[in-house]
Design a protein around this motif. Sequence first.
Motif, short mmCIF file in Angstrom:
data_model
loop_
_atom_site.label_atom_id
_atom_site.label_comp_id
_atom_site.label_asym_id
_atom_site.label_seq_id
_atom_site.Cartn_x
_atom_site.Cartn_y
_atom_site.Cartn_z
N VAL A 259 1.01 -0.86 0.14
CA VAL A 259 -0.01 0.28 -0.08
C VAL A 259 0.91 1.37 0.11
N VAL A 260 0.61 2.43 -0.79
CA VAL A 260 1.57 3.65 -1.12
C VAL A 260 0.55 4.73 -1.16
N ARG A 261 1.42 5.83 -1.06
CA ARG A 261 0.48 6.69 0.14
C ARG A 261 1.22 7.63 -0.93
N VAL A 262 0.46 8.27 -2.22
CA VAL A 262 0.60 9.08 -2.77
C VAL A 262 0.65 10.94 -2.43
N ASP A 263 1.21 11.69 -2.32
CA ASP A 263 0.83 12.85 -2.20
C ASP A 263 0.96 13.94 -3.77
N PRO A 264 -0.68 14.37 -4.17
CA PRO A 264 -1.00 14.78 -5.46
C PRO A 264 0.20 16.22 -5.34
N ASP A 265 0.26 16.95 -4.55
CA ASP A 265 0.32 18.46 -4.65
C ASP A 265 2.07 17.76 -4.88
N ALA A 266 2.90 16.98 -4.25
CA ALA A 266 4.09 17.61 -3.53
C ALA A 266 4.77 16.26 -4.92
N GLY A 267 3.48 15.84 -5.59
CA GLY A 267 4.44 14.77 -5.93
C GLY A 267 5.95 13.99 -5.62
N THR A 268 5.52 12.84 -4.14
CA THR A 268 6.13 12.16 -3.87
C THR A 268 4.80 11.20 -3.58
N PHE A 269 6.27 10.34 -2.98
CA PHE A 269 5.39 8.94 -2.96
C PHE A 269 5.66 7.89 -1.70
N CYS A 270 5.26 7.09 -0.56
CA CYS A 270 6.52 6.79 0.59
C CYS A 270 4.61 4.87 0.34
N THR A 271 5.65 3.62 0.90
CA THR A 271 5.11 3.57 1.37
C THR A 271 4.92 2.44 2.46
N ILE A 272 3.81 2.55 2.82
CA ILE A 272 2.76 2.36 4.66
C ILE A 272 3.43 0.94 5.17
N ALA A 273 2.67 0.43 3.85
CA ALA A 273 2.84 -1.38 3.93
C ALA A 273 3.47 -2.20 2.90
N THR A 274 3.47 -3.51 3.50
CA THR A 274 3.97 -4.54 2.32
C THR A 274 3.72 -6.34 3.00
N GLY A 275 3.99 -6.48 2.28
CA GLY A 275 3.83 -8.16 2.83
C GLY A 275 2.25 -8.49 2.73
N LEU A 276 1.41 -7.94 2.37
CA LEU A 276 0.35 -7.79 1.93
C LEU A 276 -0.52 -8.27 1.06
N PRO A 277 0.12 -9.80 0.28
CA PRO A 277 -0.60 -10.89 -0.93
C PRO A 277 -1.60 -10.05 -1.75
N PHE A 278 -1.66 -9.74 -3.02
CA PHE A 278 -3.19 -8.92 -3.82
C PHE A 278 -4.36 -8.80 -2.60
N VAL A 279 -3.77 -7.53 -2.21
CA VAL A 279 -4.29 -6.95 -1.53
C VAL A 279 -4.73 -5.48 -3.38
N SER A 280 -6.00 -5.27 -2.87
CA SER A 280 -7.67 -4.83 -3.72
C SER A 280 -7.84 -4.06 -3.37
N SER A 281 -7.82 -3.06 -2.53
CA SER A 281 -8.56 -2.37 -1.77
C SER A 281 -8.06 -1.83 -0.80
N VAL A 282 -8.65 -0.41 0.00
CA VAL A 282 -8.40 0.45 0.68
C VAL A 282 -9.60 1.56 1.35
N ARG A 283 -10.09 1.29 2.33
CA ARG A 283 -10.33 2.29 2.96
C ARG A 283 -10.52 3.20 4.19
N PHE A 284 -10.54 4.58 4.93
CA PHE A 284 -9.88 4.95 6.13
C PHE A 284 -10.95 4.56 6.98
N GLY A 285 -11.37 4.25 8.50
CA GLY A 285 -12.35 4.05 8.90
C GLY A 285 -13.77 4.41 9.47
N SER A 286 -15.04 4.37 9.27
CA SER A 286 -16.00 5.05 9.04
C SER A 286 -17.41 4.79 10.35
N GLY A 287 -17.81 5.46 11.23
CA GLY A 287 -18.83 4.65 12.10
C GLY A 287 -18.06 4.23 12.57
#
Length: 309
Positions: A259-287
């Motif tokens: 899972v990678v975090r991309v800053d679309p204003d600064a044009g940078t990226f960093c990796t927040i997680a590895t070792g997640l085989p076939f990761v398909s979707s991400v959402r921040f918690g709600s509710g």
Amino acid sequence: MHIRKALVGGLAAAQLGAGFALGMPGMATAATESTVCGNWTAATVASGFGSLENLAFDGGGGLLLSEISLTGSGGGLYRLTPDGTHTLAAAVESPGGIVVNAGKAYVNSGNTFASGVTNSPDGKIVSVDLATGTVTTVATGLHMPNGLAQLPDGGFAVSRDLGPDAVITRVAADGSGAHALAPGLNSTNGLAYDPVRRELFVSTTFDAVTAIAAIDIDRPDAAPRRITLPGFGPLNSADDLTVGPDGAVYVALNAAGQVVRVDPDAGTFCTIATGLPFVSSVRFGSGPGWDPNSLYATGFLGTVTRLTR
């Protein structure tokens, strides 16, 4: 939200003379790596599902999951609660992207490999009444509908990552008027609309270069701005994405298991997680019961993972 608007506005003003880091319309800019991600930890929330394609929070304590069948038939929309209980919310054939709005879950149906390679227009958008489970067809005639986003006018953007014309389709709220959106983008997958920037963020999956594109919803005919990530596109296999409360774009790299975090204003990226085989979707918690500061991820191996900084 007001803080985000101020930050985005300030960045826009500061970068106006030189152009955004994401690139001016029609341009692609290579992302540079940053160290802002820090250390994130991963913990399994649930497992034992079939192949999980997508997720969304219903706002009432439930996490909705698109479970697909690798055989190309069957599947369903499931609801997971914080105590680990999961139930079938609705039978939806080969579900894809999910959007929740006003007590309904809008879900892509017919997201199958066979439909993509045979160019079959058997896909749909359906709505699921979260109180009754009633399923209603919203749009038909779609080709392998994968990602889904709802736009300010109530209409939808639908992505397709395999087969000819693997572009985004825009349809009205009543399912009519289907037409291509940003046809210059190919092998489109993840979709997330950012109401602050008024941009639709898109990931590409099987192109040689992984791109995160931003479509100006007020100028949909303009070429989108693009930021590219390192690595060979198919080996990354960028899947679904989301815009976080910090304004960054979080992308699931399916084949890379990252899972990678991309800053679309600064044009940078960093990796927040590895070792997640076939990761398909991400959402921040709600509710109730779901941490809004944690990122929840689904995977094709049937797991739900919580990522916490």
